[in-house]
Design a protein around this motif. Structure first.
Motif, PDB file in Angstrom:
ATOM      1  N   CYS A  17       0.828  -1.208   0.000  1.00 48.57           N
ATOM      2  CA  CYS A  17       0.000   0.000   0.000  1.00 48.57           C
ATOM      3  C   CYS A  17       0.864   1.260   0.000  1.00 48.57           C
ATOM      4  O   CYS A  17       0.657   2.172  -0.819  1.00 48.57           O
ATOM      5  N   LYS A  18       1.837   1.320   0.892  1.00 47.09           N
ATOM      6  CA  LYS A  18       2.658   2.522   1.027  1.00 47.09           C
ATOM      7  C   LYS A  18       3.489   2.781  -0.225  1.00 47.09           C
ATOM      8  O   LYS A  18       3.614   3.924  -0.684  1.00 47.09           O
ATOM      9  N   MET A  19       4.082   1.733  -0.782  1.00 47.49           N
ATOM     10  CA  MET A  19       4.924   1.923  -1.950  1.00 47.49           C
ATOM     11  C   MET A  19       4.113   2.364  -3.175  1.00 47.49           C
ATOM     12  O   MET A  19       4.591   3.158  -3.996  1.00 47.49           O
ATOM     13  N   LYS A  20       2.901   1.882  -3.313  1.00 41.84           N
ATOM     14  CA  LYS A  20       2.052   2.340  -4.424  1.00 41.84           C
ATOM     15  C   LYS A  20       1.715   3.820  -4.268  1.00 41.84           C
ATOM     16  O   LYS A  20       1.712   4.579  -5.246  1.00 41.84           O
ATOM     17  N   GLN A  21       1.444   4.238  -3.052  1.00 44.14           N
ATOM     18  CA  GLN A  21       1.139   5.645  -2.820  1.00 44.14           C
ATOM     19  C   GLN A  21       2.332   6.526  -3.183  1.00 44.14           C
ATOM     20  O   GLN A  21       2.169   7.621  -3.749  1.00 44.14           O
ATOM     21  N   ARG A  22       3.534   6.080  -2.884  1.00 50.93           N
ATOM     22  CA  ARG A  22       4.731   6.912  -3.077  1.00 50.93           C
ATOM     23  C   ARG A  22       5.047   7.175  -4.541  1.00 50.93           C
ATOM     24  O   ARG A  22       5.624   8.210  -4.872  1.00 50.93           O
ATOM     25  N   VAL A  23       4.675   6.239  -5.428  1.00 54.25           N
ATOM     26  CA  VAL A  23       4.923   6.456  -6.865  1.00 54.25           C
ATOM     27  C   VAL A  23       3.629   6.812  -7.598  1.00 54.25           C
ATOM     28  O   VAL A  23       3.615   6.864  -8.826  1.00 54.25           O
ATOM     29  N   ARG A  24       2.569   7.059  -6.837  1.00 50.83           N
ATOM     30  CA  ARG A  24       1.243   7.375  -7.417  1.00 50.83           C
ATOM     31  C   ARG A  24       0.871   6.325  -8.467  1.00 50.83           C
ATOM     32  O   ARG A  24       0.557   6.633  -9.609  1.00 50.83           O
ATOM     33  N   TRP A  25       0.897   5.085  -8.014  1.00 49.89           N
ATOM     34  CA  TRP A  25       0.670   3.940  -8.894  1.00 49.89           C
ATOM     35  C   TRP A  25      -0.668   4.076  -9.626  1.00 49.89           C
ATOM     36  O   TRP A  25      -1.708   4.234  -9.019  1.00 49.89           O
ATOM     37  N   GLU A  26      -0.597   4.035 -10.975  1.00 55.13           N
ATOM     38  CA  GLU A  26      -1.770   4.096 -11.855  1.00 55.13           C
ATOM     39  C   GLU A  26      -2.615   5.352 -11.624  1.00 55.13           C
ATOM     40  O   GLU A  26      -3.839   5.338 -11.799  1.00 55.13           O
ATOM     41  N   ASP A  27      -1.970   6.436 -11.262  1.00 56.63           N
ATOM     42  CA  ASP A  27      -2.648   7.729 -11.200  1.00 56.63           C
ATOM     43  C   ASP A  27      -3.213   8.051 -12.584  1.00 56.63           C
ATOM     44  O   ASP A  27      -2.588   7.749 -13.609  1.00 56.63           O
ATOM     45  N   PRO A  28      -4.410   8.667 -12.673  1.00 54.34           N
ATOM     46  CA  PRO A  28      -5.003   8.980 -13.989  1.00 54.34           C
ATOM     47  C   PRO A  28      -4.068   9.771 -14.901  1.00 54.34           C
ATOM     48  O   PRO A  28      -4.032   9.539 -16.118  1.00 54.34           O
ATOM     49  N   LEU A  29      -3.293  10.714 -14.349  1.00 54.98           N
ATOM     50  CA  LEU A  29      -2.372  11.477 -15.181  1.00 54.98           C
ATOM     51  C   LEU A  29      -1.282  10.591 -15.775  1.00 54.98           C
ATOM     52  O   LEU A  29      -0.760  10.871 -16.860  1.00 54.98           O
TER      53      LEU A  29
END
Length: 518
Positions: free
Chosen positions: A14-26
């Motif tokens: 969870c934390k690592m996905k947040q840090r790289v903005r995993w699959e952010d719409p942009l």
């Protein structure tokens, strides 16, 4: 009292996905692949190249010597001919705290960092590398520090100095914050960019390279040296490299609810008690040593390493006892690896494949060879490679599915080769490079052959081992790194040059190890 704590796998994911903005719409709208990068150094199309490998370097504190810095100085002798450096994890010990990056990473490797002539001016989250340093996270890079440990470590420091200190771990006020420090040091930490317009400009500036999977990050030595994710892939000289975060698929396989399983559980509980008693004995012995005496100072260094070793062994047992069918495994990463390996085999331009990760699937180092986490890594990597074997079929034409697997975690340098295991990991060369600075370990007494199943099937054999050897005044410590020369042609061939530093009787020696061909 526990010295360190390891966050749950679900928290790491969870934390690592947040840090790289995993699959952010942009990011998704730009069709950016967050698991790939292109190493833009002007030489990536050349088939003949070399690279360096280190692992488990981590510690900057020693009473009378600094093995990590000595290894770094040895690497400088090979820097000009190498295109990048792979790090197999445990960048900082004892926990991956930002407090220890200056002493435990920036100062030892200052020649590899832009502005390294003034290392005190370099902040850990603003490092730019001259020679690409491409790490994977180790378990210590995720470790946190229970609050009480931090308070005690700081509160007792003046007293320990006054008493000519006994045990002095690299422990500050806090830990890694669930891997945050590693992420800020090496990853493109997109979470810090709040403004959508600013994020868009960042993506359009640094994610300009293209591969078969879409746009990706452009890694530019000396200019922009961030990694896109905790696991990733890149191609260099026609060889596909796959970097894995093994901390999220190392959960032990649950103990079966059988008579044999209950017997194993009781053995593990007894083993925990034995380790705790051994820990107390080491503390008592170390209290009698004088750190001003060179021989006793090295003994204290060794005892600190043994305590860390005991803590890891206890943690492995505790994880095994707690494992159940609900244990989280990072299947997303494992499926990613399987699909990328399949695609690699289907691409005629690829002439070889290298995987590197922290935890070794095969090893004969005394403390790691039979751990539950080691077996779990082997099990899950086999699952991947069995799937690849089924998909690629005759494309492999008798070749191993991966040409080389490199790992760390075990504090030694080792070369192993698997036999016919009955799985997709057959006939592969495995290198363990985890002896680049922290306390070294011995090879197990059980020998060089790794056996499995009730029939004692030979699945792997150790062909070379450097670590700690002999006892007492005859004790030899072999710190290590690797230079790997990739040869032109297809299929790919590697010439492996072990880089060895020996510490014996308070002096350093540099024995010449023979290279070997893979």
């Amino acid at each position: 009292m526990k010295i360190v704590s390891d966050p749950p796998i679900a928290t790491k994911l969870c934390k690592m996905k947040q840090r790289v903005r995993w699959e952010d719409p942009l990011i998704s709208d730009r069709q950016i692949d967050q698991t790939s990068f292109v190493l833009d150094d002007g030489f990536s199309d050349r088939q003949e190249f070399s690279f360096l490998v280190i692992g488990d370097s981590g510690t900057g504190y020693h009473r009378s010597h600094n093995p990590q810095r000595k290894v770094a100085e040895m690497l400088l002798e090979h820097q000009s001919r190498c295109r990048f450096l792979l790090h197999t994890g445990d960048v900082v010990y004892l926990v991956g705290s930002s407090e220890y990056y200056p002493a435990n990473f920036i100062h030892p490797y200052r020649e590899f960092i832009v502005g390294g002539e003034k290392p005190d001016k370099i902040h850990y989250d603003r490092m730019v590398f001259k020679l690409p340093i491409l790490p994977v996270p180790g378990n210590h890079d995720y470790y946190d520090l229970p609050l009480i440990s931090g308070v005690l470590a700081q509160a007792t420091w003046p007293l320990r100095r006054l008493l000519r200190t006994k045990m002095s771990f690299d422990i500050g006020w806090h830990g890694s914050h669930q891997g945050q420090t590693y992420a800020k040091a090496f990853l493109d930490y997109l979470q810090k960019i709040d403004n959508p317009n600013e994020l868009g400009r960042h993506l359009d500036t640094y994610y300009t390279a293209k591969t078969n999977t879409g746009r990706c990050l452009r890694y530019q030595p000396g200019l922009f040296t961030r990694l896109p994710n905790r696991y990733y892939t890149f191609r260099y000289g026609g060889v596909d490299f796959f970097a894995l975060d093994s901390n999220t698929f190392n959960a032990p396989i649950p103990i079966p609810a059988t008579k044999e399983g209950e017997s194993l559980r009781r053995q593990l509980i007894r083993r925990l008690a034995e380790l705790e008693r051994k820990k107390e004995q080491i503390m008592e012995i170390s209290a009698q040593l004088n750190s001003s005496n060179p021989d006793e100072a090295e003994q204290l260094d060794d005892y600190e390493g043994k305590l860390e070793q005991i803590e890891e062994m206890k943690l492995d047992i505790e994880k095994q006892l707690a494992a159940d069918e609900k244990s989280v495994i990072d299947w997303e990463q494992l499926n990613w690896l399987k699909q990328r390996l399949i695609a690699s085999w289907q691409d005629e331009q690829v002439r070889g494949r290298v995987i590197y990760l922290h935890h070794p699937p095969y090893v004969t180092e005394a403390t790691k060879w039979n751990q539950a986490q080691t077996k779990s890594i082997r099990f899950h990597l086999r699952w991947v490679l069995d799937g690849v074997a089924s998909a690629v079929g005759e494309l492999a034409a008798g070749r191993p599915l991966v040409d080389l697997v490199i790992s760390g975690h075990a504090h030694c340098l080792e070369h192993l080769r698997t036999e016919n295991t009955g799985h997709g990991d057959s006939n592969i060369n495995w290198l363990v490079c985890g002896g680049s600075g922290y306390s070294l370990r011995r090879q197990r007494k059980q020998g060089t052959d790794i056996l499995e199943t009730e029939e004692n099937l030979l699945v792997a054999r150790s062909l070379l081992f450097y670590g700690r050897h002999d006892q007492g005044k005859h004790k030899r410590r072999f710190y290590s790194a690797l230079r790997i020369d990739v040869q032109p042609g297809q299929p790919v061939k590697f010439s492996v040059q072990p880089l060895i530093l020996e510490r014996f009787r308070h002096e350093w020696h540099q024995p010449q190890a023979e290279p070997f061909l893979l």
